[in-house]
Write an enzyme that holds these catalytic residues in place. Structure first.
Site, PDB file in Angstrom:
ATOM      1  N   LYS A 116     -41.453  66.884  10.325  1.00  0.00           N
ATOM      2  CA  LYS A 116     -41.985  67.820  11.338  1.00  0.00           C
ATOM      3  C   LYS A 116     -42.209  67.111  12.675  1.00  0.00           C
ATOM      4  CE  LYS A 116     -45.613  68.825   8.847  1.00  0.00           C
ATOM      5  NZ  LYS A 116     -45.349  67.950   7.668  1.00  0.00           N
TER       6      LYS A 116
ATOM      7  N   ARG B 146     -52.209  76.118   7.767  1.00  0.00           N
ATOM      8  CA  ARG B 146     -51.935  75.633   6.426  1.00  0.00           C
ATOM      9  C   ARG B 146     -52.474  76.596   5.377  1.00  0.00           C
ATOM     10  NH1 ARG B 146     -51.522  69.851   8.275  1.00  0.00           N
ATOM     11  NH2 ARG B 146     -51.054  68.549   6.493  1.00  0.00           N
TER      12      ARG B 146
ATOM     13  N   ARG C 198     -43.240  55.241   6.428  1.00  0.00           N
ATOM     14  CA  ARG C 198     -43.415  55.672   7.832  1.00  0.00           C
ATOM     15  C   ARG C 198     -44.334  54.676   8.561  1.00  0.00           C
ATOM     16  NH1 ARG C 198     -45.377  61.573   8.887  1.00  0.00           N
ATOM     17  NH2 ARG C 198     -46.569  61.151   7.004  1.00  0.00           N
TER      18      ARG C 198
ATOM     19  N   ARG D  30     -50.442  54.773   8.414  1.00  0.00           N
ATOM     20  CA  ARG D  30     -51.522  55.744   8.230  1.00  0.00           C
ATOM     21  C   ARG D  30     -52.265  55.522   6.918  1.00  0.00           C
ATOM     22  NH1 ARG D  30     -49.178  61.671   9.539  1.00  0.00           N
ATOM     23  NH2 ARG D  30     -50.667  62.168   7.887  1.00  0.00           N
TER      24      ARG D  30
ATOM     25  N   ARG E  78     -51.369  64.890  -1.274  1.00  0.00           N
ATOM     26  CA  ARG E  78     -51.111  65.755  -0.110  1.00  0.00           C
ATOM     27  C   ARG E  78     -49.954  66.713  -0.422  1.00  0.00           C
ATOM     28  NH1 ARG E  78     -49.805  61.565   4.066  1.00  0.00           N
ATOM     29  NH2 ARG E  78     -49.608  63.265   5.562  1.00  0.00           N
TER      30      ARG E  78
HETATM   31  P1  ADP Z   1     -44.022  64.813   9.008  1.00  0.00           P
HETATM   32  O1  ADP Z   1     -44.490  64.973  10.449  1.00  0.00           O
HETATM   33  O2  ADP Z   1     -43.411  66.059   8.457  1.00  0.00           O
HETATM   34  O3  ADP Z   1     -45.060  64.258   8.094  1.00  0.00           O
HETATM   35  P2  ADP Z   1     -42.330  62.667  10.109  1.00  0.00           P
HETATM   36  O4  ADP Z   1     -41.549  63.330  11.202  1.00  0.00           O
HETATM   37  O5  ADP Z   1     -43.443  61.760  10.530  1.00  0.00           O
HETATM   38  O6  ADP Z   1     -42.825  63.754   9.011  1.00  0.00           O
HETATM   39  O7  ADP Z   1     -41.266  61.870   9.213  1.00  0.00           O
HETATM   40  C1  ADP Z   1     -41.697  61.102   8.074  1.00  0.00           C
HETATM   41  C2  ADP Z   1     -40.888  59.798   8.002  1.00  0.00           C
HETATM   42  O8  ADP Z   1     -39.531  60.113   7.679  1.00  0.00           O
HETATM   43  C3  ADP Z   1     -40.849  59.001   9.306  1.00  0.00           C
HETATM   44  O9  ADP Z   1     -40.906  57.625   8.993  1.00  0.00           O
HETATM   45  C4  ADP Z   1     -39.512  59.381   9.948  1.00  0.00           C
HETATM   46  O10 ADP Z   1     -38.983  58.322  10.734  1.00  0.00           O
HETATM   47  C5  ADP Z   1     -38.644  59.644   8.709  1.00  0.00           C
HETATM   48  N1  ADP Z   1     -37.659  60.721   8.897  1.00  0.00           N
HETATM   49  C6  ADP Z   1     -37.851  61.923   9.523  1.00  0.00           C
HETATM   50  N2  ADP Z   1     -36.725  62.667   9.467  1.00  0.00           N
HETATM   51  C7  ADP Z   1     -35.805  61.937   8.770  1.00  0.00           C
HETATM   52  C8  ADP Z   1     -34.448  62.157   8.353  1.00  0.00           C
HETATM   53  N3  ADP Z   1     -33.790  63.301   8.648  1.00  0.00           N
HETATM   54  N4  ADP Z   1     -33.830  61.180   7.655  1.00  0.00           N
HETATM   55  C9  ADP Z   1     -34.494  60.024   7.351  1.00  0.00           C
HETATM   56  N5  ADP Z   1     -35.761  59.748   7.705  1.00  0.00           N
HETATM   57  C10 ADP Z   1     -36.419  60.690   8.409  1.00  0.00           C
HETATM   58  P1  AMP Z   2     -50.879  65.850   8.916  1.00  0.00           P
HETATM   59  O1  AMP Z   2     -50.797  64.803   9.995  1.00  0.00           O
HETATM   60  O2  AMP Z   2     -50.415  67.202   9.370  1.00  0.00           O
HETATM   61  O3  AMP Z   2     -50.213  65.391   7.625  1.00  0.00           O
HETATM   62  O4  AMP Z   2     -52.425  66.040   8.569  1.00  0.00           O
HETATM   63  C1  AMP Z   2     -53.214  64.952   8.090  1.00  0.00           C
HETATM   64  C2  AMP Z   2     -54.482  65.484   7.435  1.00  0.00           C
HETATM   65  O5  AMP Z   2     -55.294  66.192   8.404  1.00  0.00           O
HETATM   66  C3  AMP Z   2     -54.273  66.488   6.306  1.00  0.00           C
HETATM   67  O6  AMP Z   2     -54.002  65.846   5.059  1.00  0.00           O
HETATM   68  C4  AMP Z   2     -55.607  67.242   6.321  1.00  0.00           C
HETATM   69  O7  AMP Z   2     -56.637  66.465   5.720  1.00  0.00           O
HETATM   70  C5  AMP Z   2     -55.919  67.334   7.812  1.00  0.00           C
HETATM   71  N1  AMP Z   2     -55.328  68.559   8.418  1.00  0.00           N
HETATM   72  C6  AMP Z   2     -54.336  68.600   9.370  1.00  0.00           C
HETATM   73  N2  AMP Z   2     -54.042  69.872   9.699  1.00  0.00           N
HETATM   74  C7  AMP Z   2     -54.849  70.664   8.935  1.00  0.00           C
HETATM   75  C8  AMP Z   2     -55.003  72.084   8.800  1.00  0.00           C
HETATM   76  N3  AMP Z   2     -54.246  72.952   9.489  1.00  0.00           N
HETATM   77  N4  AMP Z   2     -55.928  72.541   7.908  1.00  0.00           N
HETATM   78  C9  AMP Z   2     -56.704  71.704   7.216  1.00  0.00           C
HETATM   79  N5  AMP Z   2     -56.590  70.339   7.268  1.00  0.00           N
HETATM   80  C10 AMP Z   2     -55.687  69.826   8.136  1.00  0.00           C
END
Ligand code: ADP
Ligand code: AMP
Length: 210
Positions: free
Chosen positions: A13, A87, A126, A152, A163
């Site tokens: 995302k 969510r 990541r 993270r 999660r």
């Molecule tokens: P989200 O915001 O959904 O948690 P991220 O955009 O942070 O996900 O992506 C999670 C990890 O996967 C990051 O380390 C990113 O660089 C990697 N990633 C994202 N898209 C791809 C893809 N299409 N192929 C391989 N790795 C990816």
């Molecule tokens: P994310 O970066 O989107 O993976 O969010 C990290 C953490 O923040 C989640 O695991 C939740 O603990 C909290 N969080 C983020 N967005 C929300 C939401 N819309 N509702 C409730 N908790 C959230």
């Protein structure tokens, strides 16, 4: 353009949001980023810090308040991309009411779909550059040597699996909710970042110019 990205942790995302937001000149609004900033700044109450660390959700009213404030900012007049919000159906209803009170509505909800084992690998490896916010991956997008990397606290395997479980519970109601409203587009998140971008652009009805 007012859109929502829904997807499990590691779906891509944040990565896709950057490109889409540049393309449409809209801000990326991530409740996760806002909550982590509050945690780092010491303004997030300890019970919420604990909920986040365990991979659970923080209360709806907390994130709804953050979104209400952020989407009212001047840079969001032409739209925004919500990443990680809503969510729950309660959050989705609050968002619909909030937008309606401003004479606005959502255009599309993109659900990024990725199988669980790939999600775990993506999230656990990541890394984010603390200075620039750039998202890297130790295998798929290696960071440069001078990056100031952050791993993270909730990107460790056990918490990632919690999660993902939380995500599955929530989407069993949230995705049908948006499907009924005719807003949901499901996008395959497996493949290169560019391939996924093309699919997202197609889903929002934009031709891929790159
Ligand atoms: P989200 O915001 O959904 O948690 P991220 O955009 O942070 O996900 O992506 C999670 C990890 O996967 C990051 O380390 C990113 O660089 C990697 N990633 C994202 N898209 C791809 C893809 N299409 N192929 C391989 N790795 C990816
Ligand atoms: P994310 O970066 O989107 O993976 O969010 C990290 C953490 O923040 C989640 O695991 C939740 O603990 C909290 N969080 C983020 N967005 C929300 C939401 N819309 N509702 C409730 N908790 C959230």
């Amino acid at each position: 353009m007012r859109l929502v990205f829904v997807g499990p942790p590691g779906a891509g995302k944040g990565t896709q949001a950057k490109t889409i937001c540049d393309r449409f000149h809209i801000p990326q609004v991530s409740t996760g980023d806002m909550l982590r900033a509050a945690k780092t700044g010491g303004t997030l109450p300890p019970p919420l810090v604990a909920q986040m660390s365990a991979g659970g959700l923080v209360p709806d009213e907390v994130v709804v308040g953050l979104i209400d404030h952020r989407t009212n900012a001047p840079d969001a007049t032409n739209g925004f991309l919500l990443d990680g919000f809503p969510r729950t159906v309660a959050q989705a209803d609050a968002l619909t009411a909030m937008l309606a009170s401003r004479g606005q509505h959502l255009d599309v909800v993109i659900a990024l779909e990725v199988p669980e084992e790939l999600l775990v690998e993506r999230a656990v490896l990541r890394r984010t550059d603390k200075r620039t916010g750039q998202i890297y991956h130790l295998k798929y997008k290696p960071p440069p040597p001078d990056a100031d990397l952050e791993h993270r606290a909730d990107d460790h395997e056990e918490v990632v699996r919690n999660r993902i479980a939380t995500y599955k519970q929530m989407t069993s109601e949230l995705l049908p909710h948006y499907e009924k409203l005719g807003l949901l587009k499901r996008v395959d998140g497996v493949g290169s970042v560019d391939d996924v971008t093309s699919r997202v652009l197609a889903a929002v009805g934009e031709p891929n110019k790159s």
